[in-house]
Design a protein around this motif. Sequence first.
Motif, short mmCIF file in Angstrom:
data_model
loop_
_atom_site.label_atom_id
_atom_site.label_comp_id
_atom_site.label_asym_id
_atom_site.label_seq_id
_atom_site.Cartn_x
_atom_site.Cartn_y
_atom_site.Cartn_z
N TRP A 258 7.28 -7.38 -12.19
CA TRP A 258 7.54 -8.23 -13.36
C TRP A 258 8.14 -9.56 -12.91
N ASN A 259 9.18 -9.47 -12.06
CA ASN A 259 9.82 -10.68 -11.53
C ASN A 259 10.57 -10.27 -10.27
N SER A 260 10.13 -10.78 -9.13
CA SER A 260 10.72 -10.37 -7.85
C SER A 260 12.10 -10.98 -7.61
N GLU A 261 12.52 -11.92 -8.45
CA GLU A 261 13.82 -12.57 -8.26
C GLU A 261 14.87 -12.16 -9.29
N VAL A 262 14.51 -11.24 -10.19
CA VAL A 262 15.43 -10.84 -11.26
C VAL A 262 15.50 -9.32 -11.31
N VAL A 263 16.70 -8.81 -11.52
CA VAL A 263 16.87 -7.39 -11.80
C VAL A 263 17.60 -7.26 -13.13
N GLU B 276 6.69 -1.32 -14.56
CA GLU B 276 5.81 -1.37 -13.39
C GLU B 276 4.37 -1.06 -13.79
N ARG B 277 4.21 0.00 -14.59
CA ARG B 277 2.86 0.37 -15.03
C ARG B 277 2.25 -0.70 -15.93
N ALA B 278 3.05 -1.32 -16.78
CA ALA B 278 2.55 -2.39 -17.65
C ALA B 278 2.06 -3.56 -16.80
N GLU B 279 2.80 -3.92 -15.77
CA GLU B 279 2.39 -5.03 -14.89
C GLU B 279 1.14 -4.66 -14.10
N ASP C 253 -0.69 6.78 -7.02
CA ASP C 253 -1.96 6.68 -7.74
C ASP C 253 -1.64 6.34 -9.19
N THR C 254 -1.96 5.12 -9.60
CA THR C 254 -1.60 4.66 -10.94
C THR C 254 -2.35 5.41 -12.04
N LYS C 255 -3.40 6.13 -11.69
CA LYS C 255 -4.14 6.91 -12.69
C LYS C 255 -3.47 8.24 -13.01
N GLU D 181 -6.29 0.70 -13.39
CA GLU D 181 -6.39 1.77 -14.38
C GLU D 181 -5.08 2.55 -14.36
N ILE D 182 -4.49 2.74 -15.53
CA ILE D 182 -3.17 3.37 -15.64
C ILE D 182 -3.30 4.69 -16.39
N GLY D 183 -2.73 5.74 -15.82
CA GLY D 183 -2.69 7.03 -16.49
C GLY D 183 -1.72 7.01 -17.66
N ARG D 184 -1.84 8.00 -18.52
CA ARG D 184 -0.93 8.07 -19.67
C ARG D 184 0.51 8.10 -19.19
N THR D 185 1.35 7.33 -19.85
CA THR D 185 2.75 7.18 -19.46
C THR D 185 3.61 7.44 -20.70
N ILE D 186 4.42 8.51 -20.65
CA ILE D 186 5.23 8.91 -21.78
C ILE D 186 6.69 8.93 -21.37
#
Length: 118
Positions: free
Chosen positions: A18-23, A97-100, A74-76, A107-112
């Motif tokens: 999302w942003n490598s310079e911000v936490v 992370e998955r949204a980015e 594996d993002t799936k 391709e992103i697997g279901r994320t709950i």
Amino acid sequence: MLPSLRIRQYSISSSSLWNSEVVTLTVDILNTPALSGVVQYYGVTSNYLSSLKEGNRISCNVRASNLAFHPPEDTKTPIVMIAAGTGIAPFCGFVQERAEQSVCGREIGRTILSYGCR
């Protein structure tokens, strides 16, 4: 004499994609009636952090997390995350992370994410 406060440990709740310079930190500000019912109880660190303004700096250390605690490579692969209110921070980072990764065309697997607190 009062003993020193214990070190407070917080999990980073953002993704470096999302942003490598911000936490970011996800913190519940503790401000509740004391058990005596007579005065308010204020969390020392959460209220200190909530008083900071944009641009303020704090001293901190960053440590690597447990090697086994990370989203699947594996993002799936679907993931289900369950957290008590205090454990939600790293999972927010996993969701971000998955949204980015999705924005980048992966391709992103279901994320709950399920959570609860008082």
